[in-house]
Design a protein around this motif. Sequence first.
Motif, PDB file in Angstrom:
ATOM      1  N   PHE A   2     -53.043 101.920 -35.158  1.00  0.00           N
ATOM      2  CA  PHE A   2     -53.038 100.941 -34.075  1.00  0.00           C
ATOM      3  C   PHE A   2     -51.751 101.057 -33.279  1.00  0.00           C
ATOM      4  O   PHE A   2     -50.693 101.327 -33.827  1.00  0.00           O
ATOM      5  N   HIS A  52     -64.241  93.458 -30.459  1.00  0.00           N
ATOM      6  CA  HIS A  52     -63.884  94.846 -30.134  1.00  0.00           C
ATOM      7  C   HIS A  52     -62.492  95.272 -30.586  1.00  0.00           C
ATOM      8  O   HIS A  52     -62.259  96.445 -30.831  1.00  0.00           O
ATOM      9  N   CYS A  53     -61.568  94.364 -30.684  1.00  0.00           N
ATOM     10  CA  CYS A  53     -60.161  94.701 -30.939  1.00  0.00           C
ATOM     11  C   CYS A  53     -59.971  95.247 -32.359  1.00  0.00           C
ATOM     12  O   CYS A  53     -60.415  94.625 -33.327  1.00  0.00           O
ATOM     13  N   PRO A  54     -59.292  96.391 -32.517  1.00  0.00           N
ATOM     14  CA  PRO A  54     -59.071  96.935 -33.858  1.00  0.00           C
ATOM     15  C   PRO A  54     -58.274  95.986 -34.764  1.00  0.00           C
ATOM     16  O   PRO A  54     -58.505  95.950 -35.971  1.00  0.00           O
ATOM     17  N   TYR A  55     -57.367  95.208 -34.188  1.00  0.00           N
ATOM     18  CA  TYR A  55     -56.607  94.234 -34.981  1.00  0.00           C
ATOM     19  C   TYR A  55     -57.537  93.134 -35.486  1.00  0.00           C
ATOM     20  O   TYR A  55     -57.499  92.750 -36.651  1.00  0.00           O
ATOM     21  N   LYS A  57     -60.736  93.309 -35.906  1.00  0.00           N
ATOM     22  CA  LYS A  57     -61.614  93.900 -36.921  1.00  0.00           C
ATOM     23  C   LYS A  57     -60.884  94.018 -38.260  1.00  0.00           C
ATOM     24  O   LYS A  57     -61.454  93.731 -39.312  1.00  0.00           O
ATOM     25  N   ALA A  58     -59.627  94.436 -38.209  1.00  0.00           N
ATOM     26  CA  ALA A  58     -58.847  94.609 -39.445  1.00  0.00           C
ATOM     27  C   ALA A  58     -58.649  93.284 -40.175  1.00  0.00           C
ATOM     28  O   ALA A  58     -58.489  93.265 -41.396  1.00  0.00           O
ATOM     29  N   GLU A 152     -52.274  96.484 -40.569  1.00  0.00           N
ATOM     30  CA  GLU A 152     -52.959  97.720 -40.941  1.00  0.00           C
ATOM     31  C   GLU A 152     -53.533  97.711 -42.352  1.00  0.00           C
ATOM     32  O   GLU A 152     -54.523  98.371 -42.617  1.00  0.00           O
TER      33      GLU A 152
END
Length: 191
Positions: A2, A52-55, A57-58, A152
């Motif tokens: 990220f 949508h945001c990878p953060y 989702k994490a 992460e």
Amino acid sequence: MFSVSISIAQTTGYKPGDKAIDFSLKNIDGKNVSLKNYTDAKGYIVVFTCNHCPYAKAYESRIEELNKKYASKGYPVIAINPNDPIAYPEDSYENMQKNAAEKHFTFPYLLDETQNIAKAYGALKTPHVYILKKINNELIVKYVGAIDDNSESAKDVKKKYAENALNELLQDKTVKEPETKAIGCSIKWKK
């Protein structure tokens, strides 16, 4: 990997100690949800998040864990998607419903269609957490910021900011670290 996106100190919106407003927003089941619906709650874990945001989702499983651990203690999670679905179709209401069903969310996942609640709260990122405590029929902000210190890897978390704040509130203690920097994707505002 990220890319790091850290919010600077908020210039608008709620700070610890402020009174927060209630809201009535559409949940993924089509019904409106308001904080006042939770009559037995001691407070709330309001999380601005999205699909949508990878953060975001994490953190989905960690948000779920917060709800499973603290809803029964009087602090349910109330998740809110403030993003513009025109700019980010993955954040549409229909996709919110699909995501919640796939991930088996046990908390409400609300659409802030006007983005007025995100603006009132001062949310800047997804995820961005606001822990509110009910005091004399008012909603007092007790914590604002990140869920923890590792976006992460859940297993490498050293500081659980939200959990620490909740545990202190449940023990009627002052929150030692009432504000941290939210780390995540910027909220996608409507043009």
